[in-house]
Scaffold this motif. Structure first.
Motif, mmCIF file in Angstrom:
data_model
loop_
_atom_site.group_PDB
_atom_site.id
_atom_site.type_symbol
_atom_site.label_atom_id
_atom_site.label_comp_id
_atom_site.label_asym_id
_atom_site.label_seq_id
_atom_site.Cartn_x
_atom_site.Cartn_y
_atom_site.Cartn_z
ATOM 1 N N ASP A 377 0.798 -1.229 0.000
ATOM 2 C CA ASP A 377 0.000 0.000 0.000
ATOM 3 C C ASP A 377 0.831 1.279 0.000
ATOM 4 O OD1 ASP A 377 -2.566 -0.988 -0.181
ATOM 5 O OD2 ASP A 377 -2.954 -0.978 1.981
ATOM 6 N N ILE A 378 2.150 1.210 -0.165
ATOM 7 C CA ILE A 378 2.942 2.442 -0.053
ATOM 8 C C ILE A 378 2.631 3.427 -1.168
ATOM 9 C CG2 ILE A 378 4.816 1.332 1.235
ATOM 10 C CD1 ILE A 378 6.501 1.390 -1.330
ATOM 11 N N GLY A 379 1.987 2.956 -2.236
ATOM 12 C CA GLY A 379 1.587 3.870 -3.307
ATOM 13 C C GLY A 379 0.568 4.899 -2.865
ATOM 14 N N HIS A 380 -0.077 4.687 -1.696
ATOM 15 C CA HIS A 380 -0.973 5.709 -1.146
ATOM 16 C C HIS A 380 -0.237 7.022 -0.967
ATOM 17 C CE1 HIS A 380 -3.987 2.681 0.847
ATOM 18 N NE2 HIS A 380 -4.188 2.830 -0.448
ATOM 19 N N HIS A 381 1.086 6.958 -0.818
ATOM 20 C CA HIS A 381 1.895 8.166 -0.638
ATOM 21 C C HIS A 381 1.762 9.097 -1.838
ATOM 22 C CE1 HIS A 381 5.201 10.420 1.192
ATOM 23 N NE2 HIS A 381 5.718 10.547 -0.001
ATOM 24 N N VAL A 382 1.484 8.516 -3.010
ATOM 25 C CA VAL A 382 1.316 9.321 -4.230
ATOM 26 C C VAL A 382 -0.153 9.661 -4.431
ATOM 27 C CG1 VAL A 382 1.707 9.429 -6.717
ATOM 28 C CG2 VAL A 382 3.345 8.238 -5.243
ATOM 29 N N SER A 383 -1.010 8.650 -4.488
ATOM 30 C CA SER A 383 -2.455 8.872 -4.587
ATOM 31 C C SER A 383 -3.150 7.548 -4.329
ATOM 32 C CB SER A 383 -2.853 9.406 -5.965
ATOM 33 O OG SER A 383 -2.777 8.394 -6.947
ATOM 34 N N TYR A 384 -4.435 7.608 -3.914
ATOM 35 C CA TYR A 384 -5.147 6.368 -3.607
ATOM 36 C C TYR A 384 -5.628 5.666 -4.874
ATOM 37 C CZ TYR A 384 -8.500 2.973 -2.043
ATOM 38 O OH TYR A 384 -9.164 1.790 -1.852
ATOM 39 N N GLY A 385 -6.191 6.430 -5.815
ATOM 40 C CA GLY A 385 -6.895 5.837 -6.948
ATOM 41 C C GLY A 385 -6.101 4.805 -7.719
ATOM 42 N N LYS A 386 -4.836 5.049 -7.945
ATOM 43 C CA LYS A 386 -3.987 4.110 -8.693
ATOM 44 C C LYS A 386 -2.801 3.703 -7.828
ATOM 45 C CE LYS A 386 -5.251 5.984 -13.230
ATOM 46 N NZ LYS A 386 -4.759 6.601 -14.488
ATOM 47 N N HIS A 387 -3.064 3.506 -6.538
ATOM 48 C CA HIS A 387 -1.929 3.315 -5.640
ATOM 49 C C HIS A 387 -1.176 2.022 -5.925
ATOM 50 C CE1 HIS A 387 -4.844 0.995 -3.071
ATOM 51 N NE2 HIS A 387 -3.781 0.301 -2.785
ATOM 52 N N HIS A 388 -1.843 1.025 -6.514
ATOM 53 C CA HIS A 388 -1.130 -0.210 -6.839
ATOM 54 C C HIS A 388 -0.036 0.039 -7.879
ATOM 55 C CE1 HIS A 388 -4.511 0.359 -9.511
ATOM 56 N NE2 HIS A 388 -4.050 -0.522 -10.364
ATOM 57 N N LYS A 389 -0.321 0.929 -8.843
ATOM 58 C CA LYS A 389 0.690 1.264 -9.859
ATOM 59 C C LYS A 389 1.805 2.093 -9.254
ATOM 60 C CE LYS A 389 -2.578 1.151 -13.730
ATOM 61 N NZ LYS A 389 -3.171 1.920 -14.852
ATOM 62 N N HIS A 390 1.456 3.026 -8.366
ATOM 63 C CA HIS A 390 2.482 3.834 -7.704
ATOM 64 C C HIS A 390 3.331 2.965 -6.773
ATOM 65 C CE1 HIS A 390 0.838 7.403 -9.444
ATOM 66 N NE2 HIS A 390 -0.315 7.283 -8.826
ATOM 67 N N THR A 391 2.697 1.956 -6.164
ATOM 68 C CA THR A 391 3.451 1.021 -5.330
ATOM 69 C C THR A 391 4.518 0.321 -6.153
ATOM 70 O OG1 THR A 391 1.695 0.625 -3.706
ATOM 71 C CG2 THR A 391 3.275 -1.154 -4.051
ATOM 72 N N TYR A 392 4.151 -0.145 -7.345
ATOM 73 C CA TYR A 392 5.132 -0.795 -8.229
ATOM 74 C C TYR A 392 6.315 0.137 -8.474
ATOM 75 C CZ TYR A 392 7.459 -2.415 -12.409
ATOM 76 O OH TYR A 392 8.442 -2.802 -13.296
ATOM 77 N N TYR A 393 6.020 1.377 -8.813
ATOM 78 C CA TYR A 393 7.075 2.347 -9.138
ATOM 79 C C TYR A 393 7.986 2.583 -7.932
ATOM 80 C CZ TYR A 393 9.249 6.823 -10.179
ATOM 81 O OH TYR A 393 10.167 7.817 -10.349
#
Length: 514
Positions: A377-393
């Motif tokens: 869930d660390i992609g929540h740091h960028v945004s919730y809506g696509k946080h799974h993609k931000h988590t990958y990054y």
């Protein structure tokens, strides 16, 4: 008898990182020493003019001359970084390469020649990094607005830490100058058309924006505006920017150079477009005054380089407990929900162990699953809506202690598929894996998705899971102190399809224990 190794006479030194920002107008590099106390000391910097926007915003691709010019500039910066003994080089590219038809080709060419991967980052990630860097001068918890005018795009981020409102607009000083301003000085009709376009762009973007106590302007265009206004004894306000816009709009290129002065005269052909952007922003947002900050994207990258360096394992053969502690440290940096992450990791481990007869994976795979579960869930740091993609990054660009490059890629993929789309060869990050690793990601993602669904409410309602494997089904029993009807529904809706596809058995959920 073997000759003993000669001890090194060189004293230990702090890690050195180089960060490179490949923008629309220029490529910039900073080389920094990363101190143990978390401080950053710049030991070198360099800038090269590349002017990618001249061709990208006109033709949609980097022209041959611009391609070669930019390539040589980036290769030179990387060579200088290696000459400065940088332990790590991180390079990101923004709007011009994002939009160029041959942007990926450019990035591939750099990587083939140097081994350095160019990250072509989305606008929201650019906004996040800029905000992270700018806030270095403003410690605390009060929300900060950061307004960044680049050559090809404008980023706005408001908030603090993980709680950020962000947008990236395809309006930049070089882009709008190329599209709207052709005469020298510009014709009144060109100026009116540009102003209407910019105002509409900000009106569409400026919705439900949180308030802020500090308003910062970053990047070169804002710096040039602030420099001119400071020389004239004026603050960066709408009235002052209106006055500057009026003067610049009546001036030709030579006169604009004189207004800007020697330090910023190289912006003479694009400054009016940049001032028009600042003017429209101030008018629509109602921000009373902008303070210029010299920090920005590269500073945000360096903040993350500090994290990377300080989480890097210094011991030979990191122990499992130390490796896990560093994963949690990384999660804390991105302000994750630690109780949820640890609970999902525990449930995922239980599911993995009980399904061992089906998947046949080993302890190393269990470690990959544990890491993905902790960080999913660390992609929540960028945004919730696509946080799974931000988590990958975020995982892919973090140096996970005790994991090699292949394992980091696997962890990032497993975490990415904890929600939404299933693993698919339509996604290059998954397609580029070796075939056995694609199967590994499918299996671990199915387990993680099931574990996450058991605690989707972040309430730890489900305390344990018990699975019984049969020829045609897997019976799942949820152990819960309270009613787990919501979790049961979430498992059926969000996790069952992938699970059944991977394990080729029906998932049957038994009544939860009270």
């Amino acid at each position: 008898m073997a000759k003993p190794a000669t001890p090194s006479l060189e004293p230990p030194r702090n890690p050195i990182s180089a960060v490179i920002d490949i923008g629309t107008n220029s490529a910039r590099m900073e080389i920094a020493e990363l101190r143990p106390d978390g401080s950053i000391v710049i030991v070198g910097d360099e800038k090269a003019s590349i002017r990618l926007g001249d061709s990208v915003f006109h033709d949609g691709a980097i022209s041959g001359d611009a391609f070669d010019r930019a390539l040589q500039a980036v290769l030179r910066l990387i060579s200088r970084a290696r000459g400065a003994r940088a332990d790590h080089i991180r390079a990101v590219a923004t709007s011009a390469l994002r939009e160029a038809d041959n942007g990926a080709e450019f990035a591939e060419r750099v990587e083939n020649e140097t081994g350095v991967h160019i990250e072509i980052i989305p606008g929201t990630e650019e906004a996040r990094l800029i905000h992270l860097g700018a806030c270095e001068d403003y410690p605390g918890t009060d929300p900060v607005l950061v307004f960044d005018i680049g050559g090809g795009s404008t980023e706005i981020a408001v908030g603090r830490g993980a709680d950020l409102w962000m947008t990236s607009l395809r309006i930049g000083s070089a882009r709008v100058s190329e599209y709207f301003l052709h005469a020298d000085p510009p014709k009144p009709g060109e100026l009116r058309t540009l102003d209407r376009f910019l105002e509409n762009a900000f009106l569409k973007a400026w919705k439900d924006v949180p308030g802020a106590s500090v308003h910062l302007g970053t990047a070169g265009t804002n710096g040039a505006i602030a420099d001119v206004l400071k020389r004239e004894g004026k603050a960066f306000t709408l009235d002052a920017v209106n006055g500057l816009f009026d003067r610049l709009s009546r001036a030709d290129a030579e006169q604009r150079r004189a207004i800007l002065g020697p330090k910023e005269e190289h912006r003479a052909d694009i400054i009016l477009g940049g001032v028009a952007i600042a003017r429209a922003f101030l008018r629509v947002s109602g921000v009373p005054e902008i303070r210029y900050s010299g920090r920005g994207l590269r500073d945000g990258m360096l903040v993350e380089e500090v994290l990377r360096a300080h989480l890097r394992p210094r011991e030979h053969g990191d122990s499992r407990s130390l490796r896990r502690a560093r994963l949690l440290q990384l999660g804390d940096f991105y302000r994750f929900d630690r109780p949820h992450a640890e609970h999902v990791a525990a449930l995922a481990g239980r599911i993995f162990d009980q399904l061992a007869p089906l998947h046949g994976l080993g302890e190393e795979d269990r470690d990959l699953l544990d890491a993905a579960a902790l960080l999913h869930d660390i992609g929540h740091h960028v945004s919730y809506g696509k946080h799974h993609k931000h988590t990958y990054y975020l995982i892919k660009n973090s140096e996970l202690a005790g994991f090699d490059e292949r394992e980091v890629e696997l962890v990032a993929n497993v975490a990415r598929y904890h929600r939404k789309a299933h693993p698919s060869e339509r996604h290059s990050s998954y397609r580029d894996l070796a075939k056995p690793d694609r199967k590994r990601v499918q299996t671990l993602a199915a387990i993680l998705r099931l574990a996450d669904a058991c605690d989707r409410r972040h309430a730890q309602t489900v305390s344990d899971v018990r699975l019984a494997v049969a020829d045609d089904r897997v019976a799942l029993r949820l152990e819960a102190a309270d009613d787990a009807e919501v979790e049961t529904w979430l498992i059926r809706e969000r996790a069952a399809e992938l699970f059944e596809s991977v394990f080729r058995r029906e998932l049957v959920i038994e009544a939860a224990a009270g």
